[in-house]
Every structure is written in C-alpha cells, then in structure tokens.
Motif scaffolding. Structure first.
Motif, PDB file in Angstrom:
ATOM      1  N   SER A   1      -3.905  -5.339  -6.066  1.00  0.00           N
ATOM      2  CA  SER A   1      -2.513  -4.889  -6.061  1.00  0.00           C
ATOM      3  C   SER A   1      -2.405  -3.516  -5.434  1.00  0.00           C
ATOM      4  CB  SER A   1      -1.985  -4.817  -7.492  1.00  0.00           C
ATOM      5  OG  SER A   1      -2.047  -6.075  -8.099  1.00  0.00           O
ATOM      6  N   ASN A   2      -1.272  -3.274  -4.814  1.00  0.00           N
ATOM      7  CA  ASN A   2      -1.015  -1.990  -4.189  1.00  0.00           C
ATOM      8  C   ASN A   2      -0.492  -1.024  -5.260  1.00  0.00           C
ATOM      9  OD1 ASN A   2      -0.445   0.073  -2.475  1.00  0.00           O
ATOM     10  ND2 ASN A   2       1.176  -0.990  -1.349  1.00  0.00           N
ATOM     11  N   THR A   3      -1.415  -0.390  -5.958  1.00  0.00           N
ATOM     12  CA  THR A   3      -1.036   0.505  -7.057  1.00  0.00           C
ATOM     13  C   THR A   3      -1.990   1.692  -7.115  1.00  0.00           C
ATOM     14  OG1 THR A   3      -0.978   0.697  -9.483  1.00  0.00           O
ATOM     15  CG2 THR A   3      -2.384  -1.014  -8.588  1.00  0.00           C
ATOM     16  N   GLU A   4      -1.527   2.783  -7.686  1.00  0.00           N
ATOM     17  CA  GLU A   4      -2.371   3.959  -7.879  1.00  0.00           C
ATOM     18  C   GLU A   4      -3.277   3.786  -9.100  1.00  0.00           C
ATOM     19  OE1 GLU A   4      -1.744   7.243  -5.914  1.00  0.00           O
ATOM     20  OE2 GLU A   4      -1.290   5.447  -4.738  1.00  0.00           O
ATOM     21  N   ASN A   5      -2.974   2.793  -9.888  1.00  0.00           N
ATOM     22  CA  ASN A   5      -3.682   2.603 -11.155  1.00  0.00           C
ATOM     23  C   ASN A   5      -5.059   1.976 -10.939  1.00  0.00           C
ATOM     24  OD1 ASN A   5      -4.602   1.797 -13.688  1.00  0.00           O
ATOM     25  ND2 ASN A   5      -2.531   1.442 -14.458  1.00  0.00           N
ATOM     26  N   THR A   6      -6.080   2.816 -10.975  1.00  0.00           N
ATOM     27  CA  THR A   6      -7.442   2.370 -10.671  1.00  0.00           C
ATOM     28  C   THR A   6      -7.940   1.315 -11.650  1.00  0.00           C
ATOM     29  OG1 THR A   6      -7.869   4.586  -9.853  1.00  0.00           O
ATOM     30  CG2 THR A   6      -9.771   3.200 -10.194  1.00  0.00           C
ATOM     31  N   GLU A   7      -7.479   1.393 -12.894  1.00  0.00           N
ATOM     32  CA  GLU A   7      -7.953   0.415 -13.873  1.00  0.00           C
ATOM     33  C   GLU A   7      -7.441  -0.990 -13.564  1.00  0.00           C
ATOM     34  OE1 GLU A   7     -10.557   0.597 -15.959  1.00  0.00           O
ATOM     35  OE2 GLU A   7     -10.605   2.434 -14.780  1.00  0.00           O
ATOM     36  N   VAL A   8      -6.191  -1.055 -13.097  1.00  0.00           N
ATOM     37  CA  VAL A   8      -5.629  -2.358 -12.673  1.00  0.00           C
ATOM     38  C   VAL A   8      -6.464  -2.916 -11.524  1.00  0.00           C
ATOM     39  CG1 VAL A   8      -3.629  -3.465 -11.560  1.00  0.00           C
ATOM     40  CG2 VAL A   8      -3.273  -1.879 -13.462  1.00  0.00           C
ATOM     41  N   ILE A   9      -6.734  -2.065 -10.542  1.00  0.00           N
ATOM     42  CA  ILE A   9      -7.510  -2.483  -9.373  1.00  0.00           C
ATOM     43  C   ILE A   9      -8.913  -2.926  -9.796  1.00  0.00           C
ATOM     44  CG2 ILE A   9      -8.571  -1.647  -7.230  1.00  0.00           C
ATOM     45  CD1 ILE A   9      -6.095   0.196  -6.932  1.00  0.00           C
ATOM     46  N   ARG A  10      -9.540  -2.128 -10.648  1.00  0.00           N
ATOM     47  CA  ARG A  10     -10.895  -2.461 -11.102  1.00  0.00           C
ATOM     48  C   ARG A  10     -10.917  -3.818 -11.823  1.00  0.00           C
ATOM     49  NH1 ARG A  10     -15.269   0.462 -11.331  1.00  0.00           N
ATOM     50  NH2 ARG A  10     -14.203   2.449 -11.134  1.00  0.00           N
ATOM     51  N   ASN A  11      -9.924  -4.051 -12.673  1.00  0.00           N
ATOM     52  CA  ASN A  11      -9.844  -5.328 -13.381  1.00  0.00           C
ATOM     53  C   ASN A  11      -9.693  -6.497 -12.427  1.00  0.00           C
ATOM     54  OD1 ASN A  11     -10.197  -4.655 -16.047  1.00  0.00           O
ATOM     55  ND2 ASN A  11      -8.067  -4.004 -16.277  1.00  0.00           N
ATOM     56  N   GLU A  12      -8.882  -6.307 -11.399  1.00  0.00           N
ATOM     57  CA  GLU A  12      -8.670  -7.387 -10.435  1.00  0.00           C
ATOM     58  C   GLU A  12      -9.958  -7.683  -9.668  1.00  0.00           C
ATOM     59  OE1 GLU A  12      -3.874  -6.711  -9.766  1.00  0.00           O
ATOM     60  OE2 GLU A  12      -5.270  -6.069  -8.211  1.00  0.00           O
ATOM     61  N   PHE A  13     -10.632  -6.646  -9.214  1.00  0.00           N
ATOM     62  CA  PHE A  13     -11.889  -6.851  -8.489  1.00  0.00           C
ATOM     63  C   PHE A  13     -12.956  -7.470  -9.400  1.00  0.00           C
ATOM     64  CE2 PHE A  13     -10.883  -3.256  -5.238  1.00  0.00           C
ATOM     65  CZ  PHE A  13     -10.288  -4.171  -4.384  1.00  0.00           C
TER      66      PHE A  13
ATOM     67  N   MET B   1     -13.855  -7.685  -0.398  1.00  0.00           N
ATOM     68  CA  MET B   1     -12.811  -6.957  -1.118  1.00  0.00           C
ATOM     69  C   MET B   1     -12.995  -5.460  -0.944  1.00  0.00           C
ATOM     70  SD  MET B   1     -13.807  -7.843  -5.099  1.00  0.00           S
ATOM     71  CE  MET B   1     -15.227  -7.036  -5.899  1.00  0.00           C
ATOM     72  N   GLY B   2     -11.873  -4.754  -0.876  1.00  0.00           N
ATOM     73  CA  GLY B   2     -11.885  -3.308  -0.694  1.00  0.00           C
ATOM     74  C   GLY B   2     -11.328  -2.901   0.658  1.00  0.00           C
ATOM     75  N   MET B   3     -10.362  -1.957   0.625  1.00  0.00           N
ATOM     76  CA  MET B   3      -9.739  -1.412   1.833  1.00  0.00           C
ATOM     77  C   MET B   3      -9.800   0.122   1.720  1.00  0.00           C
ATOM     78  SD  MET B   3      -6.563  -4.196   1.699  1.00  0.00           S
ATOM     79  CE  MET B   3      -5.451  -3.194   2.638  1.00  0.00           C
ATOM     80  N   SER B   4      -9.127   0.827   2.637  1.00  0.00           N
ATOM     81  CA  SER B   4      -9.220   2.296   2.636  1.00  0.00           C
ATOM     82  C   SER B   4      -8.951   2.905   1.263  1.00  0.00           C
ATOM     83  CB  SER B   4      -8.229   2.892   3.647  1.00  0.00           C
ATOM     84  OG  SER B   4      -8.650   2.613   4.944  1.00  0.00           O
ATOM     85  N   GLY B   5      -7.924   2.401   0.587  1.00  0.00           N
ATOM     86  CA  GLY B   5      -7.495   3.026  -0.658  1.00  0.00           C
ATOM     87  C   GLY B   5      -8.348   2.685  -1.863  1.00  0.00           C
TER      88      GLY B   5
END
Ligand SMILES: *Cc1c(COP(=O)(O)O)cnc(C)c1O
Length: 219
Positions: A155-167, A192-196
């Motif tokens: 997801s396009n979010t600043e929330n690293t925990e959300v991103i970590r959970n998705e990955f 998986m993984g892009m610039s951000g």
C-alpha cells in the motif's frame, strides 16, 4: 549524487539474495547507459512500446523486465526478448505469453501479480485466483512459460508497519506455494519493494527490488 552513486547506495543495502532492477520508465537512453556502465543489467519498464524502443537502442545483454500491466494484444512485441514478466494477472494472458514464446522458440519466465487489498492499482490477482491458476489443468499444456514466483506492491502509505505486514504476508504465501509440484512452476522469485519501501521488502525476503526514482530522480 549521480546515478552510479545512487546505485552503489541501494546495492549496499541489498544483501546476498536480493537483486536490483533499475526502473527506467520515462527516462532517456543516456541515463540508462549510466546505470548500465555502473554494472546494472536488469532494467524494468511498464510500457511495451517504450521497452521495445529502448531494447532496440541499448546493449543486447540487458535483461528487460516487464513490470506494468500487460495487454494481451501487446505480448507479441516483447516476446522475442523480454527476460521476465512480473505482471501476469490472468490465465488468458499466460496463454498468450505461451503462444508468443512458442512462436519465438523460447520459454518466458513469468511472475503472478498479487493484489494487496489496500493498494490503489486495480491490477493483480487474489490469493484464490493465484491458486486457481497454479492448479489449472490448462497449465500442463503451456510448455513455453515458467511461473517463477510472485510480484506484489505494498500500500502507498507512510506507515511502515502496514507495509511490513503486507510484505510478510506475501512472503508467507510465497513459501506456502513452494509445496506445489508442477513442471511449469518454480517458486523462486519474490518481486517486492520500490524506492519508498525496498529496505523493508529486503528484510521481509524480497529477491527482486524494482527501484526507479531513487536512482534516476522523480518522474
Ligand atoms: C514505477 C514502478 C516502480 C518503481 O517505482 P519508484 O517509486 O520510482 O521506485 C516499481 N514497480 C512498478 C510496478 C512500477 O510501476
């Protein structure tokens, strides 16, 4: 910093199992050459026409990755040379890739794109749909493709925990799929993984990161 310094910086954070794909969409050939001369051989594009025109101009040992949505009627243009298609989102597309790969007397490696509920893009497959494709009887006849893994966007979010959970969820699913035994399936790449978010993706088990703006500047 220049392109080669940016590449060094990103590569330094990748470890042994993760490879860098430099995403060059909208960027000119000269900039791609800078990355090539700095040792990058894997390049990602999201538009067929742009990839074909760059393929024609650039050194032939470059490995071209199709990372954007692929229309069935455009497969034929990239089939002669594409290295890996990350964005397979239907069995119909897989069949067309097989047909064009056969016409070019080669096997094309493909990743299934996983849909993550909160992402903006409408492309990608649900987990159920992925299982359906991986167990489809039709797969037996597709001798000119190999499904080598999965691709997903967080997801396009600043929330690293959300991103970590998705990955982490994607990695778990990827590991589960390794139990499927089929001659056309070889679960080894997790794109998986892009610039951000690539550092998080690397920590969560990515084997291919797709990095654009961090190397070449904003588009
Ligand atoms: C554009 C794109 C990237 C790279 O995005 P950056 O944020 O510029 O690193 C990665 N993956 C896909 C599918 C893209 O379309």
């Amino acid at each position: 910093m220049g392109v080669s310094e940016n590449i060094e910086m990103v590569k330094a954070g990748l470890g042994d199992v993760t490879k860098l794909i430099a995403v060059t969409k909208t960027k000119p050939a000269e900039l791609i050459m800078e990355a090539y001369e700095a040792g990058v051989v894997d390049f990602g594009e999201n538009k067929v026409q742009e990839m074909v025109s760059k393929y024609e101009k650039m050194p032939k040992d470059i490995r071209w990755h199709q990372i954007g949505h692929l229309q069935t009627n455009k497969v034929k243009y990239i089939a002669p040379f594409v290295f890996l298609i990350h964005s397979v989102d239907s069995l119909k597309l897989l069949k067309e890739i097989n047909k064009q790969a056969l016409a070019n007397n080669r096997v094309i490696d493909c990743l299934l794109q996983v849909y993550i509920a909160r992402e903006e893009t409408k492309f990608g497959l649900s987990r159920e749909e992925i299982i359906e494709i991986l167990t489809a009887p039709d797969l037996d006849h597709l001798q000119n493709i190999c499904i080598t893994g999965l691709m997903g966007m967080a997801s396009n979010t600043e929330n690293t925990e959300v991103i970590r959970n998705e990955f982490a969820g994607l990695k778990l699913f990827f590991e589960e799929l390794k139990s499927i035994s089929h001659p056309r399936i070889q679960m080894k790449e997790l794109s998986m993984g892009m610039s951000g978010d690539y550092p998080v993706a690397v920590e969560e088990g990515s084997t291919l990161v797709r990095v654009g703006s961090l190397l070449f500047g904003e588009r």
